[in-house]
Motif scaffolding. Structure first.
Motif, mmCIF file in Angstrom:
data_model
loop_
_atom_site.group_PDB
_atom_site.id
_atom_site.type_symbol
_atom_site.label_atom_id
_atom_site.label_comp_id
_atom_site.label_asym_id
_atom_site.label_seq_id
_atom_site.Cartn_x
_atom_site.Cartn_y
_atom_site.Cartn_z
ATOM 1 N N ARG A 144 0.848 -1.199 0.000
ATOM 2 C CA ARG A 144 0.000 0.000 0.000
ATOM 3 C C ARG A 144 0.884 1.249 0.000
ATOM 4 N NH1 ARG A 144 -5.504 -0.803 2.157
ATOM 5 N NH2 ARG A 144 -5.565 1.464 2.405
ATOM 6 N N THR A 145 0.508 2.252 -0.787
ATOM 7 C CA THR A 145 1.358 3.430 -0.947
ATOM 8 C C THR A 145 1.108 4.520 0.093
ATOM 9 O OG1 THR A 145 -0.232 4.367 -2.530
ATOM 10 C CG2 THR A 145 1.597 3.055 -3.432
ATOM 11 N N GLU A 146 -0.006 4.411 0.846
ATOM 12 C CA GLU A 146 -0.277 5.434 1.850
ATOM 13 C C GLU A 146 0.873 5.493 2.864
ATOM 14 O OE1 GLU A 146 -2.324 3.045 0.897
ATOM 15 O OE2 GLU A 146 -4.436 3.677 0.913
ATOM 16 N N GLU A 147 1.167 6.694 3.337
ATOM 17 C CA GLU A 147 2.327 6.913 4.199
ATOM 18 C C GLU A 147 2.347 6.024 5.444
ATOM 19 O OE1 GLU A 147 5.905 8.171 5.645
ATOM 20 O OE2 GLU A 147 5.038 8.269 3.633
ATOM 21 N N PRO A 148 1.220 5.813 6.158
ATOM 22 C CA PRO A 148 1.290 4.953 7.350
ATOM 23 C C PRO A 148 1.778 3.540 7.044
ATOM 24 C CG PRO A 148 -0.719 6.237 7.395
ATOM 25 C CD PRO A 148 -0.108 6.456 6.037
ATOM 26 N N PHE A 149 1.398 3.001 5.887
ATOM 27 C CA PHE A 149 1.831 1.648 5.525
ATOM 28 C C PHE A 149 3.328 1.626 5.203
ATOM 29 C CE2 PHE A 149 -2.719 1.573 4.698
ATOM 30 C CZ PHE A 149 -3.088 0.381 5.288
ATOM 31 N N GLN A 150 3.792 2.635 4.484
ATOM 32 C CA GLN A 150 5.218 2.706 4.176
ATOM 33 C C GLN A 150 6.034 2.978 5.434
ATOM 34 O OE1 GLN A 150 6.586 1.865 1.168
ATOM 35 N NE2 GLN A 150 4.464 1.229 0.869
ATOM 36 N N GLU A 151 5.456 3.755 6.341
ATOM 37 C CA GLU A 151 6.135 4.022 7.608
ATOM 38 C C GLU A 151 6.229 2.748 8.440
ATOM 39 O OE1 GLU A 151 8.000 6.687 10.447
ATOM 40 O OE2 GLU A 151 7.792 6.513 8.283
ATOM 41 N N LEU A 152 5.192 1.913 8.396
ATOM 42 C CA LEU A 152 5.234 0.642 9.122
ATOM 43 C C LEU A 152 6.317 -0.256 8.542
ATOM 44 C CD1 LEU A 152 4.117 -1.111 11.360
ATOM 45 C CD2 LEU A 152 2.337 -1.918 9.796
ATOM 46 N N LYS A 201 7.670 3.537 18.485
ATOM 47 C CA LYS A 201 7.373 4.080 17.158
ATOM 48 C C LYS A 201 6.584 3.080 16.319
ATOM 49 C CE LYS A 201 11.370 7.178 17.039
ATOM 50 N NZ LYS A 201 12.711 7.431 16.445
ATOM 51 N N LEU A 202 6.941 1.808 16.435
ATOM 52 C CA LEU A 202 6.213 0.772 15.699
ATOM 53 C C LEU A 202 4.758 0.706 16.153
ATOM 54 C CD1 LEU A 202 6.421 -1.668 13.693
ATOM 55 C CD2 LEU A 202 6.797 -3.081 15.696
ATOM 56 N N LEU A 203 4.550 0.711 17.457
ATOM 57 C CA LEU A 203 3.186 0.647 17.991
ATOM 58 C C LEU A 203 2.379 1.883 17.611
ATOM 59 C CD1 LEU A 203 3.904 -0.833 21.537
ATOM 60 C CD2 LEU A 203 2.666 -1.956 19.671
ATOM 61 N N ASP A 204 3.008 3.035 17.579
ATOM 62 C CA ASP A 204 2.317 4.263 17.173
ATOM 63 C C ASP A 204 1.793 4.153 15.743
ATOM 64 O OD1 ASP A 204 2.745 5.449 19.618
ATOM 65 O OD2 ASP A 204 4.480 6.639 18.975
ATOM 66 N N VAL A 205 2.617 3.588 14.862
ATOM 67 C CA VAL A 205 2.203 3.445 13.460
ATOM 68 C C VAL A 205 1.097 2.401 13.326
ATOM 69 C CG1 VAL A 205 2.955 2.934 11.118
ATOM 70 C CG2 VAL A 205 4.502 4.103 12.658
ATOM 71 N N VAL A 206 1.199 1.314 14.089
ATOM 72 C CA VAL A 206 0.145 0.292 14.059
ATOM 73 C C VAL A 206 -1.187 0.904 14.487
ATOM 74 C CG1 VAL A 206 -0.679 -1.879 15.059
ATOM 75 C CG2 VAL A 206 1.722 -1.642 14.426
ATOM 76 N N ASN A 207 -1.151 1.745 15.504
ATOM 77 C CA ASN A 207 -2.369 2.428 15.945
ATOM 78 C C ASN A 207 -2.927 3.320 14.840
ATOM 79 O OD1 ASN A 207 -2.380 1.308 18.528
ATOM 80 N ND2 ASN A 207 -1.117 2.936 19.380
ATOM 81 N N GLU A 208 -2.045 3.996 14.129
ATOM 82 C CA GLU A 208 -2.465 4.889 13.051
ATOM 83 C C GLU A 208 -3.100 4.118 11.899
ATOM 84 O OE1 GLU A 208 -0.526 8.454 10.256
ATOM 85 O OE2 GLU A 208 0.684 7.426 11.774
ATOM 86 N N ILE A 209 -2.581 2.931 11.637
ATOM 87 C CA ILE A 209 -3.087 2.124 10.529
ATOM 88 C C ILE A 209 -4.482 1.560 10.830
ATOM 89 C CG2 ILE A 209 -2.738 -0.190 9.505
ATOM 90 C CD1 ILE A 209 0.126 0.579 9.004
ATOM 91 N N SER A 240 -7.235 2.838 11.360
ATOM 92 C CA SER A 240 -8.339 3.483 10.639
ATOM 93 C C SER A 240 -8.439 3.025 9.189
ATOM 94 C CB SER A 240 -8.169 5.007 10.679
ATOM 95 O OG SER A 240 -6.960 5.403 10.056
ATOM 96 N N PHE A 241 -7.373 2.400 8.668
ATOM 97 C CA PHE A 241 -7.378 1.937 7.280
ATOM 98 C C PHE A 241 -7.898 0.502 7.147
ATOM 99 C CE2 PHE A 241 -4.279 5.321 7.271
ATOM 100 C CZ PHE A 241 -4.397 5.914 6.027
ATOM 101 N N ILE A 242 -8.004 -0.192 8.265
ATOM 102 C CA ILE A 242 -8.353 -1.609 8.214
ATOM 103 C C ILE A 242 -9.869 -1.777 8.116
ATOM 104 C CG2 ILE A 242 -8.227 -3.813 9.441
ATOM 105 C CD1 ILE A 242 -5.689 -2.685 10.816
ATOM 106 N N PRO A 243 -10.343 -2.452 7.067
ATOM 107 C CA PRO A 243 -11.789 -2.603 6.876
ATOM 108 C C PRO A 243 -12.386 -3.698 7.762
ATOM 109 C CG PRO A 243 -10.620 -3.717 5.112
ATOM 110 C CD PRO A 243 -9.576 -3.035 5.963
#
Length: 210
Positions: A91-99, A136-144, A146-149
């Motif tokens: 996925r190209t969205e920034e949260p996925f690339q950040e993860l 930092k990893l957990l922060d990004v997982v939390n951010e993602i 909202s993208f999970i259907p």
């Protein structure tokens, strides 16, 4: 080696040791490498732990004095981009690339433990880096999240996150025990559990979002 010690190492032998070997073999003979890869993957699927037993047997036959926990942990830092695809999000969205970036960063820092554990000052700094990388990893997982259907997908990722937090706490406890008792192998095993759980987060996010 007990089952508790073998468990994380067993699950990482294929991606950390064997998959890079397959990649190198493909440069010489694609057909042979793919046939070997297919046969070993099938054996691992039918008999979980086959790859570990294979490598352990080779080590014994070669009469090598190798701690597989330490070796797998150390080699984790040498994994190439090509061999990371299984755990890489497209996925190209920034949260996925950040993860992607944060998961690799954590695993690379953990892979330095065998080289740094005997230098107390350096190791203490590395521990701080690991703690920061985990946060930092957990922060990004939390951010993602909202993208999970769907509810099921969100619950699956949340469960992986809880498991990761559990092993993070165990890693902290293991470090405290290490500074009292000086058993590095326990630290290697605990670090490998963290790597395994990081991979599980990546696989779960990938399966629910791609």
């Amino acid at each position: 080696m007990t089952m508790g010690e073998r468990e994380p190492t067993s699950s990482l032998v294929l991606p950390v040791i064997l998959r890079p070997i397959f990649t190198q073999l493909e440069r010489r003979d694609v057909g042979a490498a793919q046939s070997l890869r297919s046969a070993i993957l099938k054996s691992e699927q039918n008999n979980p732990g086959f790859c570990y037993d294979l490598v352990a047997s080779i080590v014994r036959r070669a009469d090598l004095n190798v701690n597989l926990n330490e070796a797998v942990l150390r080699l984790q830092g040498n994994i190439t981009e090509a061999d990371l695809n299984e755990y890489r999000l497209t996925r190209t969205e920034e949260p996925f690339q950040e993860l992607n970036r944060k998961s690799v960063a954590l695993k690379v820092i953990l892979s330095r433990i065998p080289d740094e554990i005997n230098d107390r000052k350096t190791f203490l700094e590395t521990i701080k880096e690991i703690a920061s990388a985990i946060k930092k990893l957990l922060d990004v997982v939390n951010e993602i999240g909202s993208f999970i259907p769907g509810v099921t997908g969100k619950q699956a990722v949340e469960q992986r996150k809880k498991e990761f937090v559990k092993y993070s706490k165990k890693f902290s406890t293991t470090l405290k025990e290490y500074f009292k008792e000086g058993q590095p192998n326990a630290v290697f095993i605990s670090a490998l559990f963290l790597i395994r759980q990081t991979n599980q987060i990546m696989l779960t996010v990938k399966s629910k979002c791609e």
